[in-house]
Design an enzyme around this catalytic site. Structure first.
Site, mmCIF file in Angstrom:
data_model
loop_
_atom_site.group_PDB
_atom_site.id
_atom_site.type_symbol
_atom_site.label_atom_id
_atom_site.label_comp_id
_atom_site.label_asym_id
_atom_site.label_seq_id
_atom_site.Cartn_x
_atom_site.Cartn_y
_atom_site.Cartn_z
ATOM 1 N N ASP A 104 -2.520 -67.886 119.377
ATOM 2 C CA ASP A 104 -4.104 -68.084 119.696
ATOM 3 C C ASP A 104 -4.280 -68.536 121.099
ATOM 4 O O ASP A 104 -5.431 -68.579 121.666
ATOM 5 C CB ASP A 104 -4.867 -68.829 118.730
ATOM 6 C CG ASP A 104 -4.446 -70.247 118.492
ATOM 7 O OD1 ASP A 104 -3.412 -70.379 118.323
ATOM 8 O OD2 ASP A 104 -5.120 -71.305 118.566
ATOM 9 N N HIS A 105 -3.227 -69.038 121.704
ATOM 10 C CA HIS A 105 -3.324 -69.509 123.078
ATOM 11 C C HIS A 105 -2.675 -68.751 124.044
ATOM 12 O O HIS A 105 -2.901 -68.601 125.236
ATOM 13 C CB HIS A 105 -2.701 -71.108 123.223
ATOM 14 C CG HIS A 105 -3.288 -71.958 122.419
ATOM 15 N ND1 HIS A 105 -4.336 -72.876 122.693
ATOM 16 C CD2 HIS A 105 -3.232 -72.440 120.668
ATOM 17 C CE1 HIS A 105 -4.697 -73.864 121.686
ATOM 18 N NE2 HIS A 105 -4.195 -73.405 120.655
ATOM 19 N N HIS A 122 0.713 -74.793 124.539
ATOM 20 C CA HIS A 122 1.896 -74.537 123.848
ATOM 21 C C HIS A 122 1.783 -72.997 123.321
ATOM 22 O O HIS A 122 1.166 -72.382 123.579
ATOM 23 C CB HIS A 122 1.718 -75.569 122.680
ATOM 24 C CG HIS A 122 0.507 -75.119 122.019
ATOM 25 N ND1 HIS A 122 -0.762 -75.611 122.198
ATOM 26 C CD2 HIS A 122 0.232 -74.833 120.607
ATOM 27 C CE1 HIS A 122 -1.548 -75.328 121.298
ATOM 28 N NE2 HIS A 122 -0.788 -74.917 120.072
ATOM 29 N N HIS A 181 1.743 -71.283 120.651
ATOM 30 C CA HIS A 181 1.018 -70.514 119.576
ATOM 31 C C HIS A 181 0.228 -69.394 120.066
ATOM 32 O O HIS A 181 -0.490 -69.493 121.328
ATOM 33 C CB HIS A 181 -0.059 -71.521 118.664
ATOM 34 C CG HIS A 181 0.877 -72.172 117.864
ATOM 35 N ND1 HIS A 181 0.417 -73.537 117.170
ATOM 36 C CD2 HIS A 181 1.957 -72.238 117.272
ATOM 37 C CE1 HIS A 181 1.488 -74.130 116.471
ATOM 38 N NE2 HIS A 181 2.337 -73.284 116.539
#
Length: 268
Positions: free
Chosen positions: A82-83, A78, A80
């Site tokens: 931090d990904h 997804h 966000h």
């Protein structure tokens, strides 16, 4: 010495075909940090990577070390940061194509993920499941390996500990409940590999807990509406339902409560 979670920027083998490198970005929202999963059947020479993690050169360098740069495909659970923040550093270092739901994250020959499609790579069969709720673009991956190995990567849809924050959009909770039902249907016999928190050898009870937790929270919101009145604001509900939760986490709770209120009010 056996490596256990959390082990920052180290390769930790979890199943014969799945290993993890944990980014050093712990916080109230990311738990111990963001897990980057490396998938490769025994004997295969290339990896499928799931979620490059945050924009952090040390994390990218750890991924390159762990894989030798041999990444045939990168998948995104997804949107966000931090990904996804580490996408460009990883692509520059390895040339990996990147696939995601959002076209802004595609790189190289990567194409948009399609629900229920099957990807054959790194000696594995990977089935894509759309699992919106945490975000509209959230996806999970059902992985079948040699010798009957079965794992389930859930991104932020199901975590290794705690519970998931929902988008505040009107349909988020309905989407999320549908997603949990999709996941529990494929969970039996699979190891849970979440994007945050520890892995679990059996995914099914964790997902069933998530379903029960959502029902419990809905009942708490219903009770709060009965106490405060049907026109109560979402922040009032947060203060009532999440009174025992650290107030620093209330903004995240507020997003979930807005989704719950929209769900309940849409059903009269």
């Amino acid at each position: 010495m056996t490596i256990t979670h959390p082990a920052y920027e180290q390769l930790r083998q979890v199943t014969p075909s799945a290993a993890v490198v944990l980014a050093d970005n712990p916080s109230g929202m990311t738990l111990q940090g963001t897990n980057t999963w490396l998938l490769r059947a025994p004997g295969a020479t290339e990896y499928v990577l799931v979620d490059p993690g945050p924009k952090d050169r040390k994390h990218t360098e750890a991924l390159v070390r762990a894989t030798g740069g041999e990444i045939v495909l990168t998948l995104i659970t997804h949107e966000h940061a931090d990904h996804t923040g580490g996408i460009d550093h990883l692509v520059k270092a390895t040339g990996t194509p990147v696939r995601a739901k959002g076209s802004e994250f595609l790189r190289g020959s990567g194409t948009v993920l399609a629900d229920s499609e099957v990807i054959e790579a790194a000696g594995l069969r990977i089935t894509v499941l759309a699992t919106p709720g945490h975000t509209g673009d959230s996806h999970s991956f059902v992985v079948d390996g040699p010798d009957g190995e079965r794992v389930l990567l859930t991104g932020d849809t199901v975590l290794g500990s705690g519970t998931t924050v929902l988008e505040s959009s009107d349909g988020a909770l309905a989407d999320y409940l549908d997603s949990l039902n999709r996941l529990v249907a494929v969970a039996p016999g699979r190891t849970l590999l979440p994007a945050h928190g520890p892995d679990h050898p059996d995914a099914e009870p964790v997902i069933r807990f998530y379903i029960a937790h959502r029902e419990e929270r809905l009942n708490q919101v219903r009770a709060a509406l009965e106490k405060l009145g049907p026109k109560a604001k979402s922040l009032q509900i947060v203060a009532e339902v999440y009174a025992d939760v650290d107030k620093r986490l209330w903004p995240a709770a507020h997003s979930s409560v807005k989704a719950q209120l929209a769900y309940l009010r849409s059903r009269g």
